[in-house]
Design a protein around this motif. Structure first.
Motif, mmCIF file in Angstrom:
data_model
loop_
_atom_site.group_PDB
_atom_site.id
_atom_site.type_symbol
_atom_site.label_atom_id
_atom_site.label_comp_id
_atom_site.label_asym_id
_atom_site.label_seq_id
_atom_site.Cartn_x
_atom_site.Cartn_y
_atom_site.Cartn_z
ATOM 1 N N ARG A 48 0.932 -1.263 0.307
ATOM 2 C CA ARG A 48 0.072 -0.146 0.296
ATOM 3 C C ARG A 48 0.943 1.819 0.037
ATOM 4 O O ARG A 48 0.694 1.883 -0.904
ATOM 5 C CB ARG A 48 -1.150 -0.213 1.078
ATOM 6 N N PRO A 49 2.053 1.598 0.570
ATOM 7 C CA PRO A 49 2.520 2.794 1.169
ATOM 8 C C PRO A 49 3.921 2.942 -0.769
ATOM 9 O O PRO A 49 3.323 3.816 -0.872
ATOM 10 C CB PRO A 49 3.816 2.423 2.027
ATOM 11 N N GLU A 101 0.562 3.505 -3.224
ATOM 12 C CA GLU A 101 -0.256 4.444 -2.747
ATOM 13 C C GLU A 101 0.307 6.005 -2.170
ATOM 14 O O GLU A 101 0.274 7.148 -2.895
ATOM 15 C CB GLU A 101 -0.985 3.943 -1.772
ATOM 16 N N SER A 102 1.070 5.914 -1.277
ATOM 17 C CA SER A 102 1.995 7.090 -0.744
ATOM 18 C C SER A 102 2.935 7.571 -1.547
ATOM 19 O O SER A 102 3.128 8.232 -1.100
ATOM 20 C CB SER A 102 2.821 6.265 0.780
ATOM 21 N N LEU A 103 3.524 6.326 -2.590
ATOM 22 C CA LEU A 103 4.606 6.738 -3.032
ATOM 23 C C LEU A 103 4.027 6.927 -4.603
ATOM 24 O O LEU A 103 5.921 7.255 -5.257
ATOM 25 C CB LEU A 103 6.108 5.846 -3.102
ATOM 26 N N ALA A 104 2.910 6.878 -4.572
ATOM 27 C CA ALA A 104 2.352 7.450 -6.297
ATOM 28 C C ALA A 104 2.965 8.118 -7.234
ATOM 29 O O ALA A 104 3.171 8.824 -7.659
ATOM 30 C CB ALA A 104 0.629 7.212 -5.998
ATOM 31 N N GLY A 105 3.039 9.337 -5.885
ATOM 32 C CA GLY A 105 3.469 10.800 -6.518
ATOM 33 C C GLY A 105 5.188 10.651 -6.253
ATOM 34 O O GLY A 105 5.812 12.070 -6.422
ATOM 35 N N ASP A 106 6.187 10.118 -6.465
ATOM 36 C CA ASP A 106 7.529 10.414 -6.139
ATOM 37 C C ASP A 106 8.121 9.070 -7.023
ATOM 38 O O ASP A 106 7.603 8.673 -7.805
ATOM 39 C CB ASP A 106 8.002 9.466 -4.442
ATOM 40 N N LYS A 107 9.517 9.146 -7.144
ATOM 41 C CA LYS A 107 10.127 8.102 -8.417
ATOM 42 C C LYS A 107 10.820 7.263 -7.424
ATOM 43 O O LYS A 107 12.279 7.608 -7.136
ATOM 44 C CB LYS A 107 11.119 9.075 -9.097
ATOM 45 N N HIS A 166 6.296 -0.021 -11.427
ATOM 46 C CA HIS A 166 5.165 0.311 -12.813
ATOM 47 C C HIS A 166 5.341 0.215 -13.185
ATOM 48 O O HIS A 166 5.424 -0.083 -15.397
ATOM 49 C CB HIS A 166 4.103 1.710 -13.241
#
Lengths: 430, 430
Positions: free
Chosen positions: B142-143, B146-152, B217
């Motif tokens: 989940r992290p 979702e939590s890192l969905a805006g990070d690379k 991804h």
């Protein structure tokens, strides 16, 4: 899957965090679009000083009228990184009224008015996400709210303020005093010119309120959190800690009472064993221990502050909120169904390390031990050291309530043979 | 908010994890209902041995016909804790076809057929959640999703197998050899009678495939993961590691290449510095380091296996999937849009610790150094030890590709003066 109309984001605040959010939204636009299922567009940036040059942000997006921006009506998500209570609270409320969801990094506001903001979000079928409000980039709110949703959390024990951890780590590793370590933290940019919010534990207390609320499904406000700063921790305290195989950390501790009927939340310096994973959290890093019925002990570790890490947390929330919007739903809102009473510090049960300056004569230890016994505080170890007619007594207790310890200390102070109580420190993490 | 019709859950498998899921569903029914917004009901339990007494599970719920259970049509969520490829895969697919969402703890299946299962879920507007498949109770999927969905994310580096960590920790702390430590792990229940899946790294490789897929991804299958077990790690290796200020862990490492154009995933024993947080992960615990552009270094730590911790992860997913169902939506599905090529082991760049048995005569070091230079592998340090006409050379390299190192070692073996290559170990986490 990909739709063409972009989701519009209004950014309130363009400081260290805000500018990083804007930068990543621009440089990683394709990734964000792929992960959301629609492009996401920066539609406006509200700032206080419009004349400041902001690289990568088109001048026409910049405005000083934050209220007008959140009232535009075409904004999907408002990202609030201003901080403080007002105008952030009014802007967030207005954003909900005009149909936007909100991502915030505002721990002070959430700790003070979380319930009202959650209610406003729910009334308008909007999301309120705030992963960045606690422990920067460390995913903590989401794991607590979602991953542990099928578990029963009993304790959250964490280092949630990087500034104070930097100072305490420095004191521990170099033997420096508080002021010297603070000066270094200030020089290196880890402490602000006015470090009160950090060193007096206000920042950590706000985070403790938020964590306790989520962990126990109970409303916990900032006022419910017992708070003690770390400005009085001395090099001597670190020496005492080392003799116990411990170090000293400023901890935020949220606990369910053993009978399960109430909860407590507190922030104070405490000794923790060197073998505890939190003891090895260095510099400005944060780490949070979570103890639950089924999952046992979990720890989350990472940078607790800084522009880029905080922006990472904001953007994770932004992706989630945008996805929710596209699918016409909202994520989990406030969960306060348990509504457990929040007890004061007196109800907290822990161990204590007490240094007393006493007269160096026979019978003192017996007197002191009697006072502990009368207050129902059981002694684990005593160490006596004489020095020139004076002596010091170091007492480490078994678990006792803070109320019982308070009564003990009050009675100790009244003893003729006790010259002073040099320090009292709680011992945690055992 | 609360609706009265309960959500119906079918449980496939009732072993260590399944029975704990059933127990918590019963004992924490009120909490789960409050967190979901509707009661949740155990509607059936598929088992292999129906005669076994299962405390707290009504006999009329127990069936040996798992297929009929998932075909019932009134099941909202199927919880699959059977493990293995078949019949789990067919049952999950059938569950989707009959309208259910699925929560699974099945790492082998997800690593082998994740893409097909995700597609099946999406075709039927259902959820497929599997937090429990990697690192037990530790919130990680989940992290990352979702939590890192805006990070690379650039690297995931973790201890994801408790059995092997227990064995290596034992070897490190007691000086025991592999077999002795394995025997102890078996006696204490940390290793299975046939420990192959753990000690040969198959279990960790499945988890690495899942983690790499989510982090980058990109679809990464079990076959894409380089795998080396830890059965050949010796007490001598630990001694060498200690001389370097390191210990040895079985690591799962998922990396984005420096040019960003490809990714790799691998499992093998490696030296890591004692100062690295992963070095202090003891016993059967798991911990995963995640390095990203914006958030820097995060670590997630906790029990990586066991009935209750795994059940906690399953129930967290169950709550999320039930909430999604109530709001008529689904959570984030597979994200494989980046579709980066997965490179083989030859492309991995890291450091190496090589022990050579060599003839104790002048010029050997020069010969050996020439071979390294010819293959473009730069030497960091060399240590030479003589013993009775024989000598050993310990070479630690700078960063080099696995392909270059492989070529070096092949050439070294051909030298008359090199009696043997005693060990080659990668050095990570620096």
């Amino acid at each position: 899957m990909m739709r063409t109309r972009p989701l519009k984001v209004a950014l309130l605040g363009c400081g260290v965090v805000g500018s990083e959010v804007a930068r990543i939204m621009t440089t990683h636009a394709d990734d964000l679009a792929a992960r959301i299922g629609a492009p996401v567009e920066l539609a406006g940036v509200a700032v206080r000083r419009p004349s400041k040059v902001r690289e990568g942000i088109p001048a026409e997006l910049v405005t000083t009228d934050a209220t007008a921006l959140v009232k535009r009506g075409d904004i999907d998500v408002v990202v609030e990184v201003i901080g403080g209570i007002e105008p952030a609270r009014s802007l967030i409320t207005t954003a909900f009224e005009h149909g936007a969801s909100v991502v915030s990094a505002n721990k002070a506001l959430l700790a003070q008015d979380g319930a009202a903001l959650h209610a406003a979000a729910e009334n308008h079928d909007a999301d309120l996400y705030y992963e960045a409000a606690v422990a920067g980039a460390i995913p903590l709110i989401r794991p607590l709210r979602e991953s542990l949703a099928g578990d029963k959390v009993n304790r959250v024990l964490g280092i949630v303020n990087g500034t104070t951890n930097f100072i305490l780590d420095k004191m521990d590793s170099t033997g420096a005093g508080y002021q010297e370590a603070l000066d270094e933290a200030t020089a290196l940019g880890y402490a602000e010119a006015d470090p009160t919010a950090d060193v007096e534990g206000f920042d950590a207390a706000a985070k403790a309120a938020i964590l306790a609320g989520i962990a126990f499904h109970t409303r916990v406000r900032l006022d419910d959190v017992y708070r003690e700063g770390m400005t009085e921790v001395t090099a001597a305290d670190f020496a005492s800690a080392r003799e116990m195989g411990c170090t000293i950390k400023l901890l935020a501790i949220c606990e369910r009472a053993e009978d399960g009927g109430s909860v407590t939340a507190r922030v104070h310096p405490a000794m923790i064993p060197l073998t505890h994973p939190l003891a090895s959290v260095r510099g400005a890093y944060n780490a949070v221990f979570v103890e639950s019925d089924a999952s046992g002990q979990l720890m989350f570790y990472g940078p607790g502050a800084g522009g880029a890490p905080t922006a990472s947390a904001v953007l994770g929330d932004l992706v989630a909120v945008c996805r929710n919007r596209l699918s016409g739903t909202t994520g989990p809102g406030e969960s306060a169904y348990a509504a457990l009473p929040v007890s004061g510090m007196g109800a907290v049960v822990t161990r204590y390390h007490i240094s007393l300056d006493v007269a160096d004569k026979p019978g003192v230890l017996a007197q002191v031990a009697t006072v502990f016994a009368e207050h129902g505080v059981s002694i684990d170890t005593v160490r006596q050291q004489g020095k020139d007619g004076e002596a010091s007594l170091v007492v480490v207790t078994h678990r006792a309530s803070d109320a019982a310890l308070g009564g003990t200390v009050e009675a100790l102070r009244k003893l003729d043979t006790v010259r002073g109580v040099a320090s009292i420190m709680r011992v945690e993490g055992e």
